[in-house]
Motif scaffolding. Structure first.
Motif, short mmCIF file in Angstrom:
data_model
loop_
_atom_site.label_atom_id
_atom_site.label_comp_id
_atom_site.label_asym_id
_atom_site.label_seq_id
_atom_site.Cartn_x
_atom_site.Cartn_y
_atom_site.Cartn_z
N ARG A 289 0.92 7.08 -0.94
CA ARG A 289 0.58 5.83 -0.27
C ARG A 289 0.97 5.83 1.20
NH1 ARG A 289 2.88 1.19 -4.31
NH2 ARG A 289 1.61 1.63 -6.14
N THR A 290 2.18 6.27 1.49
CA THR A 290 2.68 6.22 2.86
C THR A 290 1.79 7.05 3.78
OG1 THR A 290 4.94 5.91 2.12
CG2 THR A 290 4.63 6.71 4.38
N LYS A 291 1.46 8.26 3.37
CA LYS A 291 0.63 9.12 4.20
C LYS A 291 -0.77 8.54 4.32
CE LYS A 291 1.05 13.61 4.12
NZ LYS A 291 0.98 15.05 3.73
N ILE A 310 -4.01 -6.63 4.83
CA ILE A 310 -5.07 -5.63 5.00
C ILE A 310 -4.68 -4.34 4.30
CG2 ILE A 310 -6.26 -4.19 6.70
CD1 ILE A 310 -6.26 -6.52 8.58
N ILE A 311 -3.39 -4.03 4.31
CA ILE A 311 -2.93 -2.83 3.62
C ILE A 311 -3.20 -2.94 2.13
CG2 ILE A 311 -0.89 -1.48 3.00
CD1 ILE A 311 0.23 -2.02 5.71
N ASP A 312 -2.89 -4.09 1.57
CA ASP A 312 -3.14 -4.31 0.14
C ASP A 312 -4.63 -4.20 -0.16
OD1 ASP A 312 -2.16 -5.03 -2.53
OD2 ASP A 312 -3.34 -6.85 -2.22
N GLY A 316 -6.16 -1.44 -2.60
CA GLY A 316 -6.84 -1.94 -3.78
C GLY A 316 -8.30 -1.59 -3.84
N ALA A 317 -8.93 -1.44 -2.68
CA ALA A 317 -10.36 -1.15 -2.65
C ALA A 317 -10.67 0.34 -2.74
CB ALA A 317 -10.97 -1.72 -1.36
N ASN A 318 -9.66 1.17 -2.64
CA ASN A 318 -9.88 2.61 -2.61
C ASN A 318 -8.99 3.32 -3.62
OD1 ASN A 318 -11.69 2.99 -0.09
ND2 ASN A 318 -10.06 1.61 0.58
N GLY A 319 -9.55 3.69 -4.74
CA GLY A 319 -8.79 4.42 -5.73
C GLY A 319 -7.82 3.53 -6.49
N ASP A 320 -6.94 4.16 -7.23
CA ASP A 320 -5.99 3.40 -8.05
C ASP A 320 -4.56 3.64 -7.57
OD1 ASP A 320 -5.74 6.02 -8.74
OD2 ASP A 320 -5.89 5.72 -10.90
N ALA A 321 -4.40 3.71 -6.25
CA ALA A 321 -3.08 4.00 -5.69
C ALA A 321 -2.05 2.93 -6.05
CB ALA A 321 -3.16 4.14 -4.18
N THR A 322 -2.53 1.73 -6.34
CA THR A 322 -1.59 0.68 -6.73
C THR A 322 -1.50 0.54 -8.24
OG1 THR A 322 -3.35 -0.98 -6.61
CG2 THR A 322 -2.04 -0.63 -4.63
N GLY A 324 -3.45 -0.56 -10.26
CA GLY A 324 -3.97 -1.85 -10.74
C GLY A 324 -3.06 -3.02 -10.44
N ASP A 325 -1.87 -2.76 -9.91
CA ASP A 325 -0.92 -3.84 -9.63
C ASP A 325 -0.80 -4.05 -8.13
OD1 ASP A 325 -0.26 -4.13 -12.35
OD2 ASP A 325 1.09 -2.40 -12.20
N PRO A 326 -1.10 -5.23 -7.62
CA PRO A 326 -0.98 -5.50 -6.19
C PRO A 326 0.47 -5.39 -5.74
CG PRO A 326 -1.31 -7.54 -7.40
CD PRO A 326 -1.52 -6.43 -8.38
N LEU A 327 0.65 -4.95 -4.53
CA LEU A 327 2.00 -4.84 -3.99
C LEU A 327 2.52 -6.22 -3.62
CD1 LEU A 327 1.60 -1.79 -1.60
CD2 LEU A 327 2.44 -1.77 -3.95
N SER A 328 3.80 -6.40 -3.80
CA SER A 328 4.42 -7.66 -3.38
C SER A 328 4.50 -7.68 -1.86
CB SER A 328 5.83 -7.77 -3.97
OG SER A 328 6.68 -6.78 -3.40
N ALA A 329 4.79 -8.84 -1.32
CA ALA A 329 4.91 -8.97 0.13
C ALA A 329 6.00 -8.05 0.67
CB ALA A 329 5.22 -10.41 0.49
N LYS A 330 7.10 -7.94 -0.07
CA LYS A 330 8.19 -7.07 0.34
C LYS A 330 7.76 -5.61 0.33
CE LYS A 330 12.94 -5.72 -0.79
NZ LYS A 330 14.07 -5.89 -1.73
#
Length: 369
Positions: A289-291, A310-312, A316-322, A324-330
């Motif tokens: 994710r970081t890279k 925008i990062i989320d 979320g729109a590209n692959g399954d890097a998350t 299926g779970d959205p990242l929290s604000a933190k």
């Protein structure tokens, strides 16, 4: 029979070896800076950057792009079409192929030039234009010219030879010599097209040695992030080659894409590193994710990314890097901080001109919004 001038030593943008900024002349750096401005909508900035280079008539590429950017800034600011047309006529008279493109000179304008008037009376005008790619001595640090003599006139050539396949003997006799010469000079689409020709023939086994040679050329091109101009990229054909692409070191490809400032491949690296299966870079990699976000920050307008949502959206729109779970604000903020730091490091590896799309040069005097 056409005579093709062979250059013993030529330095070009997509070279067979990655060229560092230190090895480039000030002229090349300035030209690339101007083209970066042009490709990002900065016609006036590009024109201003090119203006000092106009003092030397030998700077033919700079003169060509000066005409292009002069028209584009004029179209927005009041009209400089006639001056740009005159510059194109001068370049066409010198035989510079891109100046002959229909976007720059229409049939009437081209055939009115003394150099081409006789040829226009006895030869189809498209052949007059194509001939320039054979006559030009390839001084213009641009191996893609070898490919455009085929790509720009594909329909006409197929009709002329009544060819149904690339491997048609008459068609290949017409287009093959320049493509094969271009392949040796680092023209990625030339490598891909020649490979297609070789593998399309029935005697593939007899061509095994040649096929292996073009596989090796493709492998080197891929390692150098060399896929040709934006509209003629070759990765699909490269990827179809039976070759161990997984042996390509990801770090080598990344450094190569950064060193050339290849904007299209920077976004591909972003997608690949977050696990997008459609990313246009070879190999399979565990999502990073970081890279991925770092490359996305590099590719995008950094100010726009201050909105962490925008990062989320990107993840979320590209692959399954998350997963299926959205990242929290933190988590978004932490990811952004890490990625921004990484992006700043990657930015140091970019060439002096930053990012370029390496757009089709023959788009010329087209009106751009």
């Amino acid at each position: 029979m056409r005579t093709i001038n062979v250059i013993v030593s030529i330095l070009f943008l997509f070279s067979s070896a990655i060229t560092t900024a230190q090895e480039m002349s000030e002229y090349q750096i300035t030209l690339n800076k101007a083209l970066s401005f042009k490709e990002n909508g900065g016609a006036t900035a590009a024109w201003e950057t090119l203006t000092p280079l106009m003092k030397n008539k030998a700077n033919i590429e700079a003169r060509y792009y000066y005409a292009v950017t002069n028209f584009r800034r004029g179209f927005k600011e009041g009209g400089e079409l006639q001056q740009s047309k005159q510059l194109m006529k001068e370049l066409a008279t010198e035989g510079y192929p891109y100046a002959l493109a229909p976007t720059n000179l229409n049939d009437e304008e081209l055939c009115a030039l003394p150099r081409y008037s006789k040829a226009c009376n006895i030869t189809p005008i498209w052949e007059v234009r194509r001939q320039a790619y054979f006559d030009w001595p390839h001084k213009a640090q641009d191996p893609q010219m070898y490919f455009l003599q085929w790509q720009k006139f594909r329909t006409e050539l197929i009709n002329k030879h009544q060819a149904e396949r690339l491997s048609d003997p008459n068609l290949w006799a017409d287009i093959g010599p320049l493509l094969m010469e271009g392949a040796e000079k680092g023209c990625a689409p030339c490598i891909a097209t020649t490979y297609e020709y070789l593998t399309e023939n029935k005697d593939v086994k007899e061509r095994a040695k040649q096929i292996k040679h073009y596989q090796a050329l493709a492998y080197q091109a891929a390692r150098q992030c060399n896929f040709g101009y934006k509209y003629y990229e070759s990765y699909r054909i490269f990827k179809s080659m039976k070759f161990p692409w997984e042996k390509i070191d990801d770090g080598i490809v990344e450094r190569a894409c950064l060193s050339t400032g290849n904007r299209n491949k920077i976004i591909s690296l972003a997608l690949k590193n977050i696990g997008d299966k459609n990313a246009e870079i070879f190999g399979v990699k565990i999502p990073n994710r970081t890279k991925g976000v770092a490359f996305y920050i590099l590719f995008s307008d950094e100010n726009a990314l201050e909105d962490l949502s925008i990062i989320d959206s990107f993840l979320g729109a590209n692959g399954d890097a998350t997963n299926g779970d959205p990242l929290s604000a933190k988590e978004q903020k932490e990811l952004y901080i890490r990625s921004k730091k990484a992006a700043n490091q990657y930015k140091k590896q970019l060439p002096p001109w930053g990012l370029r799309t390496y757009a089709d040069p023959t788009e010329g005097l087209q009106r751009v919004k």
